[in-house]
Design a protein around this motif. Structure first.
Motif, PDB file in Angstrom:
ATOM      1  N   LEU A 145     -46.293   5.090 -68.285  1.00  0.00           N
ATOM      2  CA  LEU A 145     -47.651   5.011 -67.937  1.00  0.00           C
ATOM      3  C   LEU A 145     -48.060   3.470 -67.495  1.00  0.00           C
ATOM      4  O   LEU A 145     -48.710   3.306 -66.390  1.00  0.00           O
ATOM      5  N   ALA A 146     -47.551   2.379 -68.550  1.00  0.00           N
ATOM      6  CA  ALA A 146     -48.031   1.206 -68.126  1.00  0.00           C
ATOM      7  C   ALA A 146     -47.511   0.842 -66.745  1.00  0.00           C
ATOM      8  O   ALA A 146     -48.222   0.049 -66.135  1.00  0.00           O
ATOM      9  N   GLY A 147     -46.299   1.144 -66.560  1.00  0.00           N
ATOM     10  CA  GLY A 147     -45.729   0.700 -65.057  1.00  0.00           C
ATOM     11  C   GLY A 147     -46.382   1.382 -64.057  1.00  0.00           C
ATOM     12  O   GLY A 147     -46.747   1.032 -62.880  1.00  0.00           O
ATOM     13  N   MET A 148     -46.825   2.405 -64.321  1.00  0.00           N
ATOM     14  CA  MET A 148     -47.594   3.423 -63.323  1.00  0.00           C
ATOM     15  C   MET A 148     -49.131   2.786 -62.745  1.00  0.00           C
ATOM     16  O   MET A 148     -49.564   2.219 -61.908  1.00  0.00           O
ATOM     17  N   LEU A 149     -49.555   2.172 -64.039  1.00  0.00           N
ATOM     18  CA  LEU A 149     -50.946   1.786 -64.055  1.00  0.00           C
ATOM     19  C   LEU A 149     -51.021   0.309 -63.290  1.00  0.00           C
ATOM     20  O   LEU A 149     -51.845  -0.255 -63.028  1.00  0.00           O
ATOM     21  N   ALA A 150     -49.495  -0.260 -63.385  1.00  0.00           N
ATOM     22  CA  ALA A 150     -49.591  -1.592 -62.540  1.00  0.00           C
ATOM     23  C   ALA A 150     -49.533  -1.633 -60.944  1.00  0.00           C
ATOM     24  O   ALA A 150     -49.641  -2.388 -60.299  1.00  0.00           O
ATOM     25  N   GLY A 151     -49.353  -0.160 -60.581  1.00  0.00           N
ATOM     26  CA  GLY A 151     -49.147   0.125 -59.467  1.00  0.00           C
ATOM     27  C   GLY A 151     -50.433   0.388 -58.709  1.00  0.00           C
ATOM     28  O   GLY A 151     -51.584   0.364 -59.171  1.00  0.00           O
ATOM     29  N   GLU A 152     -50.319   0.600 -57.156  1.00  0.00           N
ATOM     30  CA  GLU A 152     -51.613   0.932 -56.572  1.00  0.00           C
ATOM     31  C   GLU A 152     -51.639   2.543 -56.276  1.00  0.00           C
ATOM     32  O   GLU A 152     -50.760   3.207 -56.240  1.00  0.00           O
ATOM     33  N   TRP A 153     -52.759   3.079 -56.615  1.00  0.00           N
ATOM     34  CA  TRP A 153     -53.161   4.353 -56.172  1.00  0.00           C
ATOM     35  C   TRP A 153     -54.380   5.051 -55.675  1.00  0.00           C
ATOM     36  O   TRP A 153     -54.946   4.020 -55.399  1.00  0.00           O
ATOM     37  N   VAL A 154     -54.049   5.862 -55.217  1.00  0.00           N
ATOM     38  CA  VAL A 154     -55.519   6.358 -54.481  1.00  0.00           C
ATOM     39  C   VAL A 154     -55.877   7.758 -55.095  1.00  0.00           C
ATOM     40  O   VAL A 154     -55.024   8.613 -55.647  1.00  0.00           O
ATOM     41  N   ARG A 155     -57.299   8.170 -55.314  1.00  0.00           N
ATOM     42  CA  ARG A 155     -57.571   9.352 -55.669  1.00  0.00           C
ATOM     43  C   ARG A 155     -58.063  10.476 -54.397  1.00  0.00           C
ATOM     44  O   ARG A 155     -58.638  10.183 -53.586  1.00  0.00           O
ATOM     45  N   VAL A 156     -57.252  11.355 -54.469  1.00  0.00           N
ATOM     46  CA  VAL A 156     -57.497  12.747 -53.351  1.00  0.00           C
ATOM     47  C   VAL A 156     -58.344  13.645 -54.033  1.00  0.00           C
ATOM     48  O   VAL A 156     -58.034  14.252 -55.151  1.00  0.00           O
TER      49      VAL A 156
END
Length: 139
Positions: A116-127
């Motif tokens: 999760l920490a690795g994921m939160l370091a990335g870019e995301w968008v909300r659909v």
């Protein structure tokens, strides 16, 4: 068939089930993808994904999508299908990612917490899927 989620629908959607998302501008025949999702208080369905994902590129061309959620094997048959137009925004994507990880994973597991920490370091968008058609089967 309706265009809104009922209280029973929302209760069903609060379970840690996988949804299968299909986008309108995708390949023919459609190729649904499993996703984590959340039903909102506003009656929408939201998920997160990478901003450069194929589904986002398709949604920018044609914002229509559907998500189908089904009860797991061993339970009485039940499913819910929500179709409608989508919006794509970076706002709230990281918070949604963290909430859904806590819903789907045991974050006391150090491997999951690190993931999760690795994921939160990335870019995301909300659909966000805005229901126009809601179909359901089951209790």
């Amino acid at each position: 068939m309706t265009n809104t989620l009922t209280a029973d629908d929302v209760e069903f959607l609060r379970r840690p089930l996988h949804g299968f998302l299909t986008v309108a501008a995708g390949p023919i025949p459609p190729q649904p993808r499993p996703v984590w999702f959340e039903a909102t208080a506003e009656g929408t369905i939201q998920l997160f994904t990478a901003p450069d994902s194929l589904k986002v590129r398709h949604l920018r061309r044609d914002p229509r999508a559907s998500i189908v959620v089904a009860a797991p094997a061993g339970e009485r048959e039940r499913w819910l299908s929500v179709a409608g137009r989508t919006t794509v925004t970076p706002d709230g994507a990281h918070d949604l990612c963290a909430r859904l990880a806590a819903r789907y994973w045991d974050l006391d597991d150090p491997a999951r917490a690190d993931e999760l920490a690795g994921m939160l370091a990335g870019e995301w968008v909300r659909v966000v899927v805005h229901p126009e058609t809601v179909r359901r089967y089951g209790p």
